[in-house]
Motif scaffolding. Structure first.
Motif, PDB file in Angstrom:
ATOM      1  N   GLY A 145      -5.077  -6.446  -2.958  1.00 32.71           N
ATOM      2  CA  GLY A 145      -4.431  -6.039  -4.148  1.00 32.71           C
ATOM      3  C   GLY A 145      -4.668  -5.120  -4.820  1.00 32.71           C
ATOM      4  O   GLY A 145      -3.741  -4.885  -6.318  1.00 32.71           O
ATOM      5  N   GLY A 146      -5.151  -4.441  -4.351  1.00 33.51           N
ATOM      6  CA  GLY A 146      -5.639  -3.052  -4.983  1.00 33.51           C
ATOM      7  C   GLY A 146      -4.391  -2.118  -5.326  1.00 33.51           C
ATOM      8  O   GLY A 146      -3.539  -1.839  -4.056  1.00 33.51           O
ATOM      9  N   ARG A 147      -3.973  -1.027  -5.606  1.00 32.55           N
ATOM     10  CA  ARG A 147      -2.606  -0.444  -5.554  1.00 32.55           C
ATOM     11  C   ARG A 147      -2.934   0.920  -5.189  1.00 32.55           C
ATOM     12  O   ARG A 147      -4.386   1.616  -6.378  1.00 32.55           O
ATOM     13  CB  ARG A 147      -1.910  -0.204  -6.704  1.00 32.55           C
ATOM     14  N   ASP A 148      -2.518   1.790  -4.145  1.00 36.59           N
ATOM     15  CA  ASP A 148      -3.189   3.587  -3.914  1.00 36.59           C
ATOM     16  C   ASP A 148      -2.206   4.083  -6.038  1.00 36.59           C
ATOM     17  O   ASP A 148      -0.501   3.458  -5.763  1.00 36.59           O
ATOM     18  CB  ASP A 148      -2.296   3.841  -2.909  1.00 36.59           C
ATOM     19  N   ILE A 149      -2.764   5.203  -5.929  1.00 41.89           N
ATOM     20  CA  ILE A 149      -1.997   5.601  -7.387  1.00 41.89           C
ATOM     21  C   ILE A 149      -1.269   6.829  -6.831  1.00 41.89           C
ATOM     22  O   ILE A 149      -1.898   8.128  -6.678  1.00 41.89           O
ATOM     23  CB  ILE A 149      -2.480   6.103  -8.333  1.00 41.89           C
ATOM     24  N   PRO A 150      -0.254   6.461  -6.275  1.00 40.09           N
ATOM     25  CA  PRO A 150       1.046   8.077  -6.488  1.00 40.09           C
ATOM     26  C   PRO A 150       0.959   8.833  -7.299  1.00 40.09           C
ATOM     27  O   PRO A 150       1.527   8.132  -8.212  1.00 40.09           O
ATOM     28  CB  PRO A 150       2.271   7.699  -5.366  1.00 40.09           C
ATOM     29  N   GLY A 151       1.037   9.982  -7.420  1.00 40.15           N
ATOM     30  CA  GLY A 151       2.125  10.768  -8.035  1.00 40.15           C
ATOM     31  C   GLY A 151       1.589  12.344  -8.123  1.00 40.15           C
ATOM     32  O   GLY A 151       0.809  12.514  -7.559  1.00 40.15           O
ATOM     33  N   ARG A 152       2.584  13.111  -8.510  1.00 35.27           N
ATOM     34  CA  ARG A 152       1.786  14.717  -8.193  1.00 35.27           C
ATOM     35  C   ARG A 152       3.510  15.023  -9.268  1.00 35.27           C
ATOM     36  O   ARG A 152       4.268  14.477 -10.504  1.00 35.27           O
ATOM     37  CB  ARG A 152       2.317  15.314  -7.246  1.00 35.27           C
ATOM     38  N   LEU A 153       3.016  16.343 -10.183  1.00 36.87           N
ATOM     39  CA  LEU A 153       3.280  17.591 -11.324  1.00 36.87           C
ATOM     40  C   LEU A 153       4.486  18.202 -10.234  1.00 36.87           C
ATOM     41  O   LEU A 153       3.763  18.566  -9.017  1.00 36.87           O
ATOM     42  CB  LEU A 153       2.913  18.293 -11.988  1.00 36.87           C
ATOM     43  N   ASN A 154       5.599  19.071 -11.117  1.00 38.49           N
ATOM     44  CA  ASN A 154       6.600  19.815  -9.959  1.00 38.49           C
ATOM     45  C   ASN A 154       5.337  21.393  -9.236  1.00 38.49           C
ATOM     46  O   ASN A 154       4.948  21.372  -9.920  1.00 38.49           O
ATOM     47  CB  ASN A 154       7.749  20.429 -10.812  1.00 38.49           C
TER      48      ASN A 154
END
Length: 399
Positions: A73-82
């Motif tokens: 039920g948790g979510r991984d957190i994808p994210g990146r700056l250019n």
């Protein structure tokens, strides 16, 4: 253009600094709040930690990220700056580490790639490189309104993008900027050159994997002076370019991978035979024992949230075992790029135990402020292909 080594360089280590680590659940073990992932302070802290540890190269991944979720039920957190922006941000705050962003060659305008990378070379003092990517995702094509490229088209697009960038870097001769106060001239226009590049494939007529999309042309010259290195070193994943493209000097370094760590040396040897003029950099995922917890236990805990799927060889074990493996790989490869499972955790072990042990063995080059990426690779600074009298020739004549 790729050149022969001027001297045999000693081994070097690169570190991938994307996100919180290579494992999709790495954010759960990061030593900062999730919101800080996209903060400039985080970028500065990680690249300075890598430089302080003695890493020679920092790489920055790019491209779209999937929104992965775990079964609990948790979510991984994808994210990146250019990637280019992160590398440019790191340039002025670092002094010796090489900065290599990943930049796509299929859905990014070649002229923009060339000028942005040249700018990175200036802000880093000649410590820039280019990690070539070629996206095969239909979503990336749709995001910019272009037809999808796949198969052999990816290699053709990549080779064209590298070639036009190299020409644009050469389109200003080294002494084109004259700053002549008397005449009011900033540049000598005779030392700026059209590159007149035409892409190698017209996809409208081939009916291939990019039917309906035309080739392109670039007139030039560039809009900024020639990079400090003349030509930025270009890193290419093995398998993207064919033998003809490699023999033409499209790559200064090849990134090689293998199913297991034990097969890395063999893959490196094959890559060197395929591209004898290029440096060979082995790819390796890393999970280390840390603070009393075994590497296998750490990996199982992370995989319980989201399994780690990677095509790279993976090392799971102690710092001493990793040191022995790297020493073995560096007998064949020029460098190794490490992808730590959790950046905050594994970088600490690498800095305290692995890099010092490799330095004691004399296996690593010593990073020097003021040196360039070409220096690290043992590559000469090339003359502009458009110069009537090459700078190196004129300098030799003066002496």
């Amino acid at each position: 253009m790729s050149a022969a080594f001027t001297t045999a360089p000693r081994g070097f280590l690169a570190l991938e600094l994307d996100g919180d680590g290579a494992h999709p659940a790495s954010w759960r073990k990061a030593r900062h709040a999730p919101a800080e992932l996209l903060d400039g302070t985080r970028v500065r802290a990680t690249v300075l930690a890598a430089e302080s540890a003695g890493f020679h190269v920092a790489t920055f991944a790019d491209g779209s990220l999937p929104a992965a979720s775990s079964e609990d039920g948790g979510r991984d957190i994808p994210g990146r700056l250019n990637a280019l922006q992160r590398a440019a941000f790191a340039g002025p705050v670092t002094g010796s580490i090489v900065l290599v962003p990943e930049v796509d060659t299929v859905y990014t305008e070649p002229f923009h790639i060339s000028t942005q990378l040249a700018s990175l070379d200036y802000v880093s003092g000649g410590r820039a490189g280019w990690l070539v990517a070629a996206s095969d995702k239909a979503a990336d094509a749709a995001a910019v309104g272009r037809s999808h490229v796949s198969g052999e088209g990816l290699g053709r697009e990549a080779a064209d993008s590298v070639e036009v960038s190299r020409r644009l870097w050469d389109s200003w001769e080294d002494d084109a900027v004259i700053r002549d106060v008397t005449t009011g001239r900033y540049i000598d226009v005779d030392k700026l050159h059209y590159v007149d590049f035409e892409s190698t494939v017209d996809f409208e007529t081939t009916g291939s994997d990019r039917a309906g999309g035309a080739g392109y042309s670039v007139k030039g010259p560039s809009i900024i002076p020639r990079p400090l290195q003349g030509q930025l070193p270009v890193l290419v994943p093995a398998g993207l370019l064919n033998a003809d493209q490699l023999s033409a000097g499209a790559a200064d370094a090849l990134l090689v991978s293998a199913p297991t760590p034990e097969l890395l040396a063999g893959e490196a040897a094959e890559a060197r035979a395929a591209a004898p003029g290029a440096a060979i950099i082995a790819e390796l995922d890393v999970v280390l024992d840390s603070r009393g917890q075994s590497a296998a236990g750490r990996l199982a805990e992370l995989d319980a949230h989201t399994p780690w799927q990677s095509s790279r060889a993976r090392f799971v074990g102690s710092a001493a075992e990793l040191t022995r493996l790297l020493a073995s790989v560096l007998e064949t490869a020029d460098g190794v790029r490490l992808h730590p499972a959790v950046l905050d955790v594994d970088l600490e072990e690498l800095a305290q135990l692995v890099l010092p042990a490799l330095r004691r063995r004399g296996l690593l080059a010593t990073p020097h402020p003021g040196s360039t990426f070409r220096d690290l690779l043992g590559l000469q600074r090339p003359d502009s292909r458009y110069a009537a009298t090459p700078v190196s020739a004129s300098s030799a004549a003066d002496h």
